[in-house]
Design a protein around this motif. Sequence first.
Motif, PDB file in Angstrom:
ATOM      1  N   UNK A 201       0.812  -1.060  -0.060  1.00  0.00           N
ATOM      2  CA  UNK A 201       0.091  -0.011   0.083  1.00  0.00           C
ATOM      3  C   UNK A 201       1.036   1.352  -0.186  1.00  0.00           C
ATOM      4  N   UNK A 202       0.425   2.353  -0.425  1.00  0.00           N
ATOM      5  CA  UNK A 202       1.237   3.606  -0.246  1.00  0.00           C
ATOM      6  C   UNK A 202       1.299   4.195   0.952  1.00  0.00           C
ATOM      7  N   UNK A 203       2.203   4.697   1.286  1.00  0.00           N
ATOM      8  CA  UNK A 203       2.800   5.037   2.678  1.00  0.00           C
ATOM      9  C   UNK A 203       1.926   6.330   3.422  1.00  0.00           C
TER      10      UNK A 203
ATOM     11  N   UNK B 143       0.459  11.170  -0.636  1.00  0.00           N
ATOM     12  CA  UNK B 143       1.312   9.999  -1.093  1.00  0.00           C
ATOM     13  C   UNK B 143       2.165   9.759  -0.050  1.00  0.00           C
ATOM     14  N   UNK B 144       2.172  10.611   1.437  1.00  0.00           N
ATOM     15  CA  UNK B 144       3.024  10.267   2.406  1.00  0.00           C
ATOM     16  C   UNK B 144       2.501  10.964   3.585  1.00  0.00           C
ATOM     17  N   UNK B 145       2.419  10.088   4.796  1.00  0.00           N
ATOM     18  CA  UNK B 145       1.881  10.798   5.869  1.00  0.00           C
ATOM     19  C   UNK B 145       2.676  10.726   7.110  1.00  0.00           C
ATOM     20  N   UNK B 146       2.973  11.781   7.805  1.00  0.00           N
ATOM     21  CA  UNK B 146       3.796  12.195   8.869  1.00  0.00           C
ATOM     22  C   UNK B 146       3.010  12.286  10.161  1.00  0.00           C
ATOM     23  N   UNK B 147       3.127  11.641  11.073  1.00  0.00           N
ATOM     24  CA  UNK B 147       2.468  11.942  12.329  1.00  0.00           C
ATOM     25  C   UNK B 147       3.344  12.884  13.193  1.00  0.00           C
ATOM     26  N   UNK B 148       2.801  14.017  13.594  1.00  0.00           N
ATOM     27  CA  UNK B 148       3.440  15.100  14.214  1.00  0.00           C
ATOM     28  C   UNK B 148       3.227  15.114  15.652  1.00  0.00           C
ATOM     29  N   UNK B 149       4.265  15.930  16.304  1.00  0.00           N
ATOM     30  CA  UNK B 149       4.401  15.940  17.954  1.00  0.00           C
ATOM     31  C   UNK B 149       2.903  16.089  18.328  1.00  0.00           C
ATOM     32  N   UNK B 150       2.044  16.930  17.849  1.00  0.00           N
ATOM     33  CA  UNK B 150       0.715  17.095  18.293  1.00  0.00           C
ATOM     34  C   UNK B 150      -0.313  15.984  18.341  1.00  0.00           C
TER      35      UNK B 150
ATOM     36  N   UNK C 148      -1.563  15.043  15.520  1.00  0.00           N
ATOM     37  CA  UNK C 148      -2.391  15.202  13.980  1.00  0.00           C
ATOM     38  C   UNK C 148      -1.469  15.084  12.933  1.00  0.00           C
ATOM     39  N   UNK C 149      -1.671  14.016  12.374  1.00  0.00           N
ATOM     40  CA  UNK C 149      -1.107  13.544  11.076  1.00  0.00           C
ATOM     41  C   UNK C 149      -1.201  14.325   9.972  1.00  0.00           C
ATOM     42  N   UNK C 150      -0.055  14.724   9.308  1.00  0.00           N
ATOM     43  CA  UNK C 150       0.268  15.768   8.124  1.00  0.00           C
ATOM     44  C   UNK C 150       0.101  14.776   6.908  1.00  0.00           C
ATOM     45  N   UNK C 151      -0.572  15.173   5.920  1.00  0.00           N
ATOM     46  CA  UNK C 151      -0.467  14.440   4.692  1.00  0.00           C
ATOM     47  C   UNK C 151       0.054  15.156   3.482  1.00  0.00           C
ATOM     48  N   UNK C 152       0.709  14.467   2.741  1.00  0.00           N
ATOM     49  CA  UNK C 152       1.566  15.213   1.501  1.00  0.00           C
ATOM     50  C   UNK C 152       1.322  14.576   0.221  1.00  0.00           C
ATOM     51  N   UNK C 153       0.928  15.346  -0.850  1.00  0.00           N
ATOM     52  CA  UNK C 153       0.913  14.938  -2.161  1.00  0.00           C
ATOM     53  C   UNK C 153       1.991  14.987  -2.876  1.00  0.00           C
ATOM     54  N   UNK C 154       3.028  15.743  -2.413  1.00  0.00           N
ATOM     55  CA  UNK C 154       4.421  15.847  -3.422  1.00  0.00           C
ATOM     56  C   UNK C 154       5.653  15.970  -2.194  1.00  0.00           C
ATOM     57  N   UNK C 155       6.657  15.578  -2.738  1.00  0.00           N
ATOM     58  CA  UNK C 155       8.048  15.598  -2.043  1.00  0.00           C
ATOM     59  C   UNK C 155       8.151  17.145  -1.851  1.00  0.00           C
ATOM     60  N   UNK C 156       8.101  18.121  -2.644  1.00  0.00           N
ATOM     61  CA  UNK C 156       8.203  19.620  -2.497  1.00  0.00           C
ATOM     62  C   UNK C 156       7.547  19.941  -1.418  1.00  0.00           C
TER      63      UNK C 156
END
Length: 629
Positions: free
Chosen positions: A320-322, A332-339, A341-349
Amino acid sequence: MSNNAIPHPNLDLDTRLDLITRGLGRVDDADRQLIKATLQNKQNPSLFWGVAPTGRPHIGYLVPFVKIAELVEAGVEVKVLLADVYAFLVNYKHPRSLVAHRAEYYRFALSAVFEAILGLPVSRIQFHQETAFADTPEFINDTYELLSLTSLAAARSPNDELRNTMMISPLMCPVVQSLDERYMNCDIQLGGLDQVCFSNPGSLLANADSRSSDEKVGYYVYGDEFLPRIGHTKRHAHIYNTMLPGLTGIKMSATNPRSKIDLLDPPELVHQKITEAICDPGMNTEENPILALLKVVLLPISKLRLMSSIGGNTSTSAYAPFIKVGVPDGSLFSVASETGQPRHYASYEAIERDFLDRGLSSSALKDAVAKAMVQLLAPIRASFEANPRWRAVLKLAYPESEKDALASATTDASERFCIPAALREISNERVKLIPFNSTIHAGEFMRIAGQYPEIWTHGPIGSFDSAHSFVSDFIETFVRPRTDMVLYTVIDKTQPTNGVDKEGALVGLIAYISTSPVNLCTEIAFVITLPPFQRTHVTSNSVGLLLNFALNSPDEGGLGFRRVQWMTSSVNHKSIRTAEGMGFTKEGIGKAAHMNEDDLGRDSVMFSMCWDDWFLEGKKEHVNERMGR
């Protein structure tokens, strides 16, 4: 037409061309147009990627295989060439039997890498072995013809390793690699940016002096120059992957476990290595290994997986995608922040922008990357555990004695030194000198040295703005080519370790240069004690260790030299005081030729310590007394 190379239905030519060329480190316009013309004429163009089975494959091999997965999706017939003849020639210290085991290991490992990216069967690509055609009369005859056309300068031109080798077999590598292109007979060839450069180190033609300084050289340039001269006129398109930096911020190396993640590293070790990796918003983004993993591995794979899931080709969560469940479309990519609340990104930039603006912390980014890498590598480990032959061949291909890179007697920067006996640890109870290894030592040295550019004021080279420039402009250019120089890393055993050496902290550099076994003389130079460790025992012990090793007799474990020189700028007062304090004898000042007011040259003060000073005048006792203070 291959039944294994079937593009997605409804993919138009432009989409297929984008899949083939996106994310590359370089693709020239002429090559892009050649690929486009090939797609117009052939449903399934062919491509090969060659790899030499040398060190154990690591995560750097994910980069070409991400591109190979994209190529397969675009309907390209992909051939992987295991270049075992090339591997034997370039790594001539190992017998061909060992290379054969490594070729088998590579086939298992790279098959698992391909399957891990999208869950596609390895039957979608083809494996070929160089020995299948390299032993034929036709290949041997072509080799002779190319050798008859190739000058030493041309053979040395592709890269630094060939330029500095003292052996004949590596100089045959450009010939063999060029003939691979002819005998694989494909439309496209995939390689890394290390296969082409713009430094113009040598010449391919007799009038090479007229070549511009930014003109390309490299393996592919050699092939383009010489293959037509033996009748191979078909022009293949060349595309180039970018290279993945090591976790320490410089080149990823199979021989340095700290710089890379092995394909078989367990999850806890993957987490540890990524957690310890350098990742600073203030560093050059091109040298940031965490951002590089996202840019050239994880985001492209996530994009491929998302496209495959839409097309109905994958259904298991292992591929599955990350991303988290229920994310916005296009993520395309999710990051769990310190708060929390996850952040979701559609591009590397978008990820890079948040990171550089410090809206996304290094620790949160590392944690997300570590989890994604564990997910990506899990099928590879599972394949290894389920394959008895793969497990058996690991022991044959990489014996335990070769796994510990830190115990190696020679290093990348010192292996050509004219006295092999000096390529070892020299130490006492306070200080240890070990041959400098760029993949292990450069990152930590420059982390500290970068704060003090003044340490290079009186030297012939520097300063450097990064570990990468230090390695490329000093180690590779100045140190590595010399046979009269060995550079040592200085470890202070009284300081807590900073991760480079288990016995202490990296605190500086020191070197032998201008070494002559015939004349039994050498010079101590590049004495760099990093400012936080100056005015301690470090400098006196470092210099003292090299004096003892050079001047003591072989019965005492020394080299039995007759003279050790010390030369420094007439205005480098610290260096002069060190030489005088250690008991060197001042011989005079050499005046520099002052060409103009902008090029003042350097007046050099010459000191020496000779064998009679050492044994008859009490200098040995004086040096050892200074070391004990």
